[in-house]
Design a protein around this motif. Structure first.
Motif, PDB file in Angstrom:
ATOM      1  N   GLU A 112     106.697 107.987  59.151  1.00 21.03           N
ATOM      2  CA  GLU A 112     106.403 109.363  58.346  1.00 21.03           C
ATOM      3  C   GLU A 112     104.778 109.765  58.456  1.00 21.03           C
ATOM      4  OE1 GLU A 112     108.176 109.239  54.536  1.00 21.03           O
ATOM      5  OE2 GLU A 112     107.445 111.354  54.156  1.00 21.03           O
ATOM      6  N   PRO A 113     104.152 110.840  58.874  1.00 23.24           N
ATOM      7  CA  PRO A 113     102.830 110.875  59.117  1.00 23.24           C
ATOM      8  C   PRO A 113     102.545 111.006  57.468  1.00 23.24           C
ATOM      9  CG  PRO A 113     103.793 113.067  59.750  1.00 23.24           C
ATOM     10  CD  PRO A 113     104.969 112.063  59.372  1.00 23.24           C
ATOM     11  N   GLU A 114     100.858 110.749  57.390  1.00 24.96           N
ATOM     12  CA  GLU A 114     100.341 110.325  55.928  1.00 24.96           C
ATOM     13  C   GLU A 114     100.237 111.838  55.070  1.00 24.96           C
ATOM     14  OE1 GLU A 114      96.571 108.644  56.652  1.00 24.96           O
ATOM     15  OE2 GLU A 114      96.211 108.139  54.421  1.00 24.96           O
ATOM     16  N   LEU A 115     100.358 112.971  55.874  1.00 23.72           N
ATOM     17  CA  LEU A 115     100.355 114.220  55.159  1.00 23.72           C
ATOM     18  C   LEU A 115     101.544 114.304  54.328  1.00 23.72           C
ATOM     19  CD1 LEU A 115      98.311 116.794  55.262  1.00 23.72           C
ATOM     20  CD2 LEU A 115      99.920 117.436  56.801  1.00 23.72           C
ATOM     21  N   TYR A 116     102.640 113.577  54.858  1.00 25.76           N
ATOM     22  CA  TYR A 116     104.143 113.870  53.951  1.00 25.76           C
ATOM     23  C   TYR A 116     104.445 112.500  53.062  1.00 25.76           C
ATOM     24  CZ  TYR A 116     104.781 117.208  58.001  1.00 25.76           C
ATOM     25  OH  TYR A 116     104.704 118.311  58.823  1.00 25.76           O
ATOM     26  N   ASP A 117     103.747 111.471  53.395  1.00 26.76           N
ATOM     27  CA  ASP A 117     104.624 110.170  52.793  1.00 26.76           C
ATOM     28  C   ASP A 117     103.893 109.926  51.431  1.00 26.76           C
ATOM     29  OD1 ASP A 117     102.170 108.870  52.967  1.00 26.76           O
ATOM     30  OD2 ASP A 117     103.082 106.910  53.973  1.00 26.76           O
ATOM     31  N   ARG A 118     103.047 110.721  50.961  1.00 24.88           N
ATOM     32  CA  ARG A 118     102.742 110.470  49.363  1.00 24.88           C
ATOM     33  C   ARG A 118     102.118 111.843  48.822  1.00 24.88           C
ATOM     34  NH1 ARG A 118      96.975 110.014  49.335  1.00 24.88           N
ATOM     35  NH2 ARG A 118      95.836 109.823  51.623  1.00 24.88           N
ATOM     36  N   GLU A 119     101.962 111.647  47.490  1.00 21.18           N
ATOM     37  CA  GLU A 119     101.487 112.735  46.911  1.00 21.18           C
ATOM     38  C   GLU A 119     100.015 113.010  47.183  1.00 21.18           C
ATOM     39  OE1 GLU A 119     101.476 112.573  42.527  1.00 21.18           O
ATOM     40  OE2 GLU A 119     102.540 114.467  42.505  1.00 21.18           O
ATOM     41  N   LEU A 120      99.715 114.122  47.518  1.00 20.03           N
ATOM     42  CA  LEU A 120      98.064 114.543  47.935  1.00 20.03           C
ATOM     43  C   LEU A 120      97.195 115.103  46.792  1.00 20.03           C
ATOM     44  CD1 LEU A 120      99.026 116.226  51.295  1.00 20.03           C
ATOM     45  CD2 LEU A 120      98.433 113.721  50.967  1.00 20.03           C
TER      46      LEU A 120
ATOM     47  N   GLU B 288      89.483 125.599  63.943  1.00 18.95           N
ATOM     48  CA  GLU B 288      90.437 127.004  64.409  1.00 18.95           C
ATOM     49  C   GLU B 288      90.663 127.670  63.228  1.00 18.95           C
ATOM     50  OE1 GLU B 288      93.655 124.917  66.264  1.00 18.95           O
ATOM     51  OE2 GLU B 288      94.072 126.852  67.400  1.00 18.95           O
ATOM     52  N   GLY B 289      90.810 128.933  63.229  1.00 21.81           N
ATOM     53  CA  GLY B 289      91.514 129.911  62.252  1.00 21.81           C
ATOM     54  C   GLY B 289      90.162 130.443  61.469  1.00 21.81           C
ATOM     55  N   ASP B 290      90.693 130.883  60.139  1.00 24.27           N
ATOM     56  CA  ASP B 290      89.573 131.367  59.308  1.00 24.27           C
ATOM     57  C   ASP B 290      89.869 130.870  57.915  1.00 24.27           C
ATOM     58  OD1 ASP B 290      88.324 133.298  57.617  1.00 24.27           O
ATOM     59  OD2 ASP B 290      89.516 134.894  57.595  1.00 24.27           O
ATOM     60  N   PHE B 291      88.697 130.169  57.525  1.00 28.44           N
ATOM     61  CA  PHE B 291      88.836 129.341  56.155  1.00 28.44           C
ATOM     62  C   PHE B 291      89.135 130.213  54.792  1.00 28.44           C
ATOM     63  CE2 PHE B 291      86.925 127.031  52.556  1.00 28.44           C
ATOM     64  CZ  PHE B 291      87.647 125.953  52.817  1.00 28.44           C
ATOM     65  N   SER B 292      88.604 131.427  55.167  1.00 24.69           N
ATOM     66  CA  SER B 292      88.653 132.352  53.729  1.00 24.69           C
ATOM     67  C   SER B 292      90.131 132.988  53.655  1.00 24.69           C
ATOM     68  CB  SER B 292      87.447 133.352  53.661  1.00 24.69           C
ATOM     69  OG  SER B 292      87.409 134.020  54.819  1.00 24.69           O
ATOM     70  N   ALA B 293      90.866 132.753  54.798  1.00 25.28           N
ATOM     71  CA  ALA B 293      92.314 133.310  54.678  1.00 25.28           C
ATOM     72  C   ALA B 293      93.115 132.865  53.652  1.00 25.28           C
ATOM     73  CB  ALA B 293      93.038 133.428  56.106  1.00 25.28           C
ATOM     74  N   GLU B 294      94.052 133.630  53.205  1.00 25.35           N
ATOM     75  CA  GLU B 294      95.099 133.092  52.044  1.00 25.35           C
ATOM     76  C   GLU B 294      95.990 132.280  52.665  1.00 25.35           C
ATOM     77  OE1 GLU B 294      95.502 134.077  48.421  1.00 25.35           O
ATOM     78  OE2 GLU B 294      93.542 133.963  48.721  1.00 25.35           O
ATOM     79  N   GLY B 295      95.669 130.980  52.975  1.00 26.76           N
ATOM     80  CA  GLY B 295      96.839 130.172  53.506  1.00 26.76           C
ATOM     81  C   GLY B 295      96.052 128.783  53.443  1.00 26.76           C
ATOM     82  N   LEU B 296      96.715 127.732  54.120  1.00 26.02           N
ATOM     83  CA  LEU B 296      96.232 126.440  54.071  1.00 26.02           C
ATOM     84  C   LEU B 296      95.276 125.922  55.056  1.00 26.02           C
ATOM     85  CD1 LEU B 296      99.794 124.782  53.855  1.00 26.02           C
ATOM     86  CD2 LEU B 296      98.261 124.713  52.159  1.00 26.02           C
ATOM     87  N   SER B 297      94.351 125.294  54.664  1.00 23.97           N
ATOM     88  CA  SER B 297      93.230 124.635  55.514  1.00 23.97           C
ATOM     89  C   SER B 297      93.783 123.234  55.613  1.00 23.97           C
ATOM     90  CB  SER B 297      91.891 124.818  55.060  1.00 23.97           C
ATOM     91  OG  SER B 297      90.992 124.213  55.822  1.00 23.97           O
ATOM     92  N   VAL B 298      94.077 122.921  57.110  1.00 22.24           N
ATOM     93  CA  VAL B 298      94.443 121.354  57.049  1.00 22.24           C
ATOM     94  C   VAL B 298      93.423 120.480  57.869  1.00 22.24           C
ATOM     95  CG1 VAL B 298      96.508 120.042  57.989  1.00 22.24           C
ATOM     96  CG2 VAL B 298      96.832 122.468  57.535  1.00 22.24           C
ATOM     97  N   GLU B 299      93.367 119.163  57.494  1.00 25.05           N
ATOM     98  CA  GLU B 299      92.434 118.341  58.256  1.00 25.05           C
ATOM     99  C   GLU B 299      93.082 118.164  59.579  1.00 25.05           C
ATOM    100  OE1 GLU B 299      90.481 115.003  59.765  1.00 25.05           O
ATOM    101  OE2 GLU B 299      92.566 114.972  59.032  1.00 25.05           O
ATOM    102  N   GLN B 300      92.194 118.036  60.703  1.00 32.36           N
ATOM    103  CA  GLN B 300      92.667 118.073  62.208  1.00 32.36           C
ATOM    104  C   GLN B 300      93.485 116.942  62.359  1.00 32.36           C
ATOM    105  OE1 GLN B 300      89.357 117.579  64.673  1.00 32.36           O
ATOM    106  NE2 GLN B 300      90.257 119.100  66.272  1.00 32.36           N
ATOM    107  N   ARG B 301      92.923 115.422  61.915  1.00 33.01           N
ATOM    108  CA  ARG B 301      93.626 114.390  62.389  1.00 33.01           C
ATOM    109  C   ARG B 301      94.849 114.402  61.642  1.00 33.01           C
ATOM    110  NH1 ARG B 301      89.834 109.176  62.056  1.00 33.01           N
ATOM    111  NH2 ARG B 301      90.209 109.100  59.593  1.00 33.01           N
ATOM    112  N   ALA B 302      94.978 114.845  60.480  1.00 31.63           N
ATOM    113  CA  ALA B 302      96.272 114.875  59.607  1.00 31.63           C
ATOM    114  C   ALA B 302      96.967 115.730  60.259  1.00 31.63           C
ATOM    115  CB  ALA B 302      96.247 115.155  58.145  1.00 31.63           C
ATOM    116  N   ALA B 303      96.757 117.122  60.723  1.00 29.05           N
ATOM    117  CA  ALA B 303      97.556 117.986  61.342  1.00 29.05           C
ATOM    118  C   ALA B 303      97.979 117.617  62.656  1.00 29.05           C
ATOM    119  CB  ALA B 303      96.796 119.177  61.626  1.00 29.05           C
ATOM    120  N   THR B 304      97.244 116.810  63.448  1.00 33.73           N
ATOM    121  CA  THR B 304      97.559 116.333  64.928  1.00 33.73           C
ATOM    122  C   THR B 304      98.502 115.389  64.563  1.00 33.73           C
ATOM    123  OG1 THR B 304      95.147 116.521  65.411  1.00 33.73           O
ATOM    124  CG2 THR B 304      96.474 115.530  66.979  1.00 33.73           C
TER     125      THR B 304
END
Lengths: 227, 820
Positions: free
Chosen positions: B555-563, B579-595
């Motif tokens: 399980e990737p770290e992003l899923y395996d524990r409470e963040l 990538e993307g727009d930081f100010s948008a109404e959504g999630l900003s994910v750390e690159q390594r965790a996303a990968t």
């Protein structure tokens, strides 16, 4: 009693491949040299005399024809066997001496006997160097010796293996007249005392005349003549 | 004595074999010294890092440690200790507080030491040992929360313990993530009587191990297959943590340095073999005329090579050992701790290098040597028929194999090999054009310039080969200089003096202003505050995480524990939008965790935050510099989503040593706030970086010396022809100045072009290394373009002139006779 045949050559042809195509250096040579005989091969530069000497001594393999050294059929042997035959029958004296620069005079002379595993190599070498008048130069290196001295070491080395046949390629070619004379005397003296067959390539008519026979190479062919 | 050895002794006397032997000794010696030194550094880093883990190795388990693990550790001759950590209520003075309690055996910690103090909120002194049975050490924060001091009683379950010290730092917990509860430590002997651990309690059991590296490795091999879910094996340096990364990069550098040493050794061996063969051609032909058979000669040379290898390897290993001892003792005054002794098992590397070098460089050349026709004695100009291509290919493959063996991988050797092949092509084309041009621009032989330039073209092939050798050595040097500078600069940049060394967390919104005011009065620089809300990813793109990883395996770290989740208006320090727009109404994910989780822009995640589900698309991906010491987050959510949840705040601070005492006392006014001091970790990193920088510079110096020796060998290999030409010129009446000028031009031109092409190659290589090996950003190195040609001209001309000085000193007659 009839003398044995030391070298017998029949229909010897040698061709080399060069950039401009095949070049036939020796064309159907026939000859016979008897034991203890001295033979001079003369001829102009490029006539093929050194090539002939090389083939007679088994340093190279001829294209066609037969060469016999005593009972050994040279031309059909591998390099391994030819080397053994050389070690058994042949001695060399070269124009440019070809002493091993890293070895002392005595070590150069010891080499042929050492190659045969002779335990007496050093004693024999000392005797030979004494014969050529270099007992005071035993531990000198080739670059510490004069041209004449180097050639005397080379002659001692050539006789170290008690060869039946001695091949000499322009033995005085790099020496002045006086040294040349000394070397020739030494060569013929040793030749006579050891009963060696001598085959010599030379430009020097005077030297050639000292041999029993003279063979003339011309355009890859051999003619016998008296000079 | 056999003929072989008599011949060999005579060869040694003449110096030819000695040159080969010297190359072998340099080869084995360089690789051995660097190998041993790297080994010692690695051991040293491991030991330093072990202080942070409290052990050399650690097994963590959610269940009690299996007794068979302890038995095995004992069998394997390992030291061991146990730590049991859990969260429990502690009572004193009618107050109670949830605490993070550790129970430890008497041998704990196996590495490092506790930091304890007799005064509340003191900065602590190192203390070797554990709390006596019946006592407990509590953190200052816990003491103030429970309103207790030294000598007071604290209840833990059914046991009453006496507070004997204030705990400042637990050696095994400095790198752990934020622990919410205050800490305490007690003796393991009291644990059972407390009766606080009951089935279902959340307890973390640790078995700590220390001992000989080989025993540890054997233990690891024994244990790993038995580990279940919830059990982890930990080493002091893990990929991804700061120390691990720093050391990893340094090791890559040292590995690179070692690899380059291997290449240089190969070049040295190839040069020496070529020289040996060249000088023995006529000797072999003469021996053949004297009746030496190819079989005998083969045997003679093989025996010589074996003897050479044995002597060369032994002397090389000895020299290598002495060199690394010298480096280590030079370094010892600079290091904070003594370097551990090198392990003898690393000696195989030097031996293998020597053996492979001989097999690929000496043997093929020697086998050609014995094939020389005896006819050569009658034709002095006859040349040996070399199948050069085959020999080069064998050499190339050998070199590649050596590098692979050395680096235990293919990436670095592949980059190096491609670069070397490219350089060879470049050298051949540039050299050919330049030398030809030089020749056509000059005609006649009246000046040193003309003679020098003409010589370059006349000996085109040997000169091109020499140019290649010069270029390679200079290129390797430039690469090392380039990597060293950027590595050290990168490290220094990573860790500024005032990098934050304390985290404050568990802070309520209403405390922030007060903390800011009080700390400002102390002169501590204010930091940004980040709100923190706990949440867990439960669904990714309409698939529940539970169904994706039913047994939790992989399980990737992003899923395996409470963040820890946060919100922020601007992308923070140490963050970079990929990538993307930081100010948008959504999630900003750390690159390594996303990968790691295989997530891309537009993917949708559902989070469980305090029992509510929130579904959002990924609208930006950030790259985070985890070394910035700022609080960093895998997920940043829009403020609108998080602001209604109760949040804790976190912040990072730089507190100088002189201010620490006051800072702690001030923070005692906020007993609910947790402080994490990471200064020790930072100090450790800074120490390691300092040591590494020095070590790297020494290794560089060592390699440069080896490089200079190879250059010298290369010049020597073609010296005879140059000497002969010089002697002839002098015979013909040339003044010494003319000969010197000709040599100067020839060597100078060789050096200049070698340096120039080396700069091109080094720049290209550095790009490859930075991007693929060091995973850093590539940059341009203008200095190399100056250094390359500069070093080339200066070093090669100097070596050339020094090596050729005989031509100017010795009478020409003597020289010519020697050469003939």
């Amino acid at each position: 009693m009839a003398r044995k045949t030391a070298i017998k050559v029949a229909n010897l042809t040698h061709t080399v491949t060069s950039n401009t195509g095949d070049l036939t250096i020796l064309k159907g040579i026939n000859m016979e040299i008897l034991e203890s005989e001295s033979v001079a091969i003369v001829g102009s530069s490029g006539s093929g005399k050194s090539t002939l000497l090389g083939l007679l001594a088994g340093l190279d393999v001829n294209t066609s024809g037969d060469i016999h050294l005593y009972d050994e059929h040279f031309s059909s042997q591998t390099e391994e066997t030819r080397a053994l035959i050389r070690g058994q029958y042949v001695g060399f004296v070269f124009q440019s001496f070809h002493l091993l620069p890293s070895l002392q005079a005595i070590e150069n002379v010891m080499l042929p006997a050492e190659l045969k595993g002779d335990k007496q190599a050093r004693q024999k070498a000392e005797v030979l160097l004494e014969k050529v008048g270099l007992s005071h130069r035993l531990t000198h290196y080739p670059n510490q010796l004069s041209g004449g001295e180097q050639q005397r070491v080379a002659i001692a080395r050539a006789f170290a293996s008690n060869p039946k046949i001695l091949f000499a390629d322009e033995p005085t070619g790099n020496l002045d007249e006086e040294n040349g004379k000394l070397i020739v005397e030494l060569l013929f003296d040793l030749n006579r005392s050891q009963g060696t067959t001598l085959v010599m390539v030379t430009h020097d008519n005077g030297l050639a005349k000292m041999c029993d026979r003279q063979l003339v190479m011309s355009s890859g062919q051999l003619t016998e003549q008296s000079l | 004595m056999s003929f072989t050895f008599r011949l060999m002794l005579r060869d040694i006397r003449s110096g030819d074999l000695l040159t080969l032997l010297l190359a072998l000794v340099i080869s084995v010696g360089t690789v051995t010294s660097i190998g041993l030194f790297i080994d010692r550094l690695q051991l040293s880093f491991e030991q330093e890092s072990a202080n942070l883990l409290a052990a050399d190795r650690l097994v963590r388990s959610d269940d009690a440690i299996d007794t068979s693990w302890i038995e095995q550790a004992s069998k394997q001759d390992l030291q061991f200790a146990e730590r049991t950590s859990f969260t429990t209520m502690m009572f004193a003075n009618n107050a109670l507080q949830l605490s993070q309690l550790s129970a430890v055996t008497d041998d704990y910690p196996l590495k490092g030491a506790y930091l304890v103090d007799e005064a509340l909120f003191g900065t602590g002194q190192a203390f070797t040992g554990t709390p006596e049975p019946g006592t407990v050490w509590v953190s200052s924060r816990l003491a103030s929360l429970l309103n207790i001091t030294l000598g007071d009683a604290v209840e833990v379950g059914d046991v009453t313990l006496t507070v004997s010290k204030f705990l400042v730092r637990d050696p095994g917990s400095t790198t752990s993530s934020f622990a919410i509860s205050p800490r305490a430590v007690m003796n393991m002997a009291d644990l059972a009587a407390t009766n606080v651990i009951i089935p279902g309690s959340r307890v973390r059991y640790s078995l700590l191990l220390a001992g000989d590296r080989e025993n540890l490795t054997q233990y690891e091999e024994w244990l790993l297959p038995q580990l279940q879910e919830g059990q982890r094996w930990r080493t002091p340096t893990q990929k991804g943590d700061r120390i691990g990364d720093t050391i990893g990069r340094a090791e890559s550098f040292l590995l690179l340095a070692g690899t380059l040493a291997v290449v240089m050794s190969g070049v040295a061996m190839a040069l020496a073999s070529a020289r040996f063969v060249k000088r023995h051609l006529m000797q072999v032909a003469i021996l053949k005329t004297l009746g030496a058979t190819p079989a005998l000669l083969g045997k003679v040379f093989l025996q010589q090579l074996v003897a050479l290898f044995i002597v060369g390897a032994l002397v090389g290993l000895g020299t290598g050992w002495l060199i690394q001892e010298a480096i280590a003792s030079l370094l010892s005054s600079l290091m904070s701790t003594a370097l551990p002794a090198p392990s003898v098992s690393s000696l195989w590397l030097g031996t293998a290098t020597g053996l492979i070098s001989m097999l690929v460089f000496c043997l093929p050349l020697m086998s050609h040597l014995i094939k020389i026709s005896p006819l050569s004695v009658l034709q002095p100009n006859a040349k040996i028929e070399f199948n050069g291509v085959v020999i080069y290919i064998i050499g190339f493959i050998g070199m590649y194999a050596l590098m692979c063996l050395y680096t235990k991988g293919f990436l670095l050797p592949s980059i190096m090999t491609i670069a070397i092949a490219g350089i060879a092509l470049l050298v051949a084309s540039i050299g050919w054009i330049a030398f030809k041009l030089g020749r056509s621009l000059t005609s006649g032989a009246t000046s040193g310039w003309q003679i020098g330039l003409a010589s370059l073209y006349r000996r085109l092939v040997p000169n091109l080969f020499q140019l290649l050798v010069f270029t390679l050595i200079i290129m390797l040097t430039l690469i090392l200089v380039g990597v060293k500078s950027s590595l050290i600069a990168d490290w220094q940049q990573q860790l500024p003096e005032d990098a934050p060394n304390h985290y404050l967390f568990n802070v309520q919104a209403n405390q922030i202003e007060s903390i800011n005011e009080k700390t400002q009065a102390l002169g501590v620089e204010q930091s940004d505050w980040f709100p923190m809300v706990r949440g867990r990813v439960v669904v990714a793109n309409d698939v529940t995480i539970e169904s994706m990883y039913p047994d939790g395996r992989g399980e990737p770290e992003l899923y395996d524990r409470e963040l820890n989740l946060t919100w922020s208006d601007s992308i923070g320090e140490g963050n970079e939008l990929v990538e993307g727009d930081f100010s948008a109404e959504g999630l900003s994910v750390e690159q390594r965790a996303a990968t790691e989780a295989g997530l891309e822009m537009g993917d949708v995640l559902t989070l469980n935050i305090g029992g509510n589900r929130v579904t959002l698309p990924i609208t930006s991906i950030r790259k985070v510099d985890w070394g910035s010491m700022q609080p960093n987050f895998y997920l940043i959510l829009p403020k609108s989503v998080l602001e209604d949840y109760p949040a804790n705040f976190v912040s990072s601070w730089y507190v100088s040593d002189s201010n620490a005492q006051n800072f702690y006392q001030t923070m005692a006014n906020f007993p609910t706030v947790s402080i994490l001091n990471v200064g020790d970790v930072l100090e450790q990193v800074q120490t390691i970086i300092g040591q590494l920088s020095k070590a790297i510079q020494l290794v560089l110096l060592c390699i440069l010396s080896a490089g200079a020796l190879v250059l010298l060998a290369s010049v020597r290999s073609t010296l005879e022809e140059r000497l002969e030409e010089g002697a002839l010129l002098r015979v013909l009446g040339a003044r010494g100045a003319l000969v010197r000028q000709a040599l100067l031009v020839e060597f100078g031109a060789l050096g200049f072009f070698a340096g120039l092409i080396a700069a091109v190659g080094a720049e290209a290589c550095l790009y490859g290394l930075q991007v693929f090996v060091f995973k850093a950003e590539a940059n341009f190195h203008p200095l190399l373009w100056l250094l390359g040609p500069g070093i080339g001209v200066m070093v090669i001309t100097t070596i050339g002139l020094v090596a050729s000085r005989t031509v100017l000193k010795v009478p020409p007659m003597l020289l010519l006779r020697d050469l003939s």
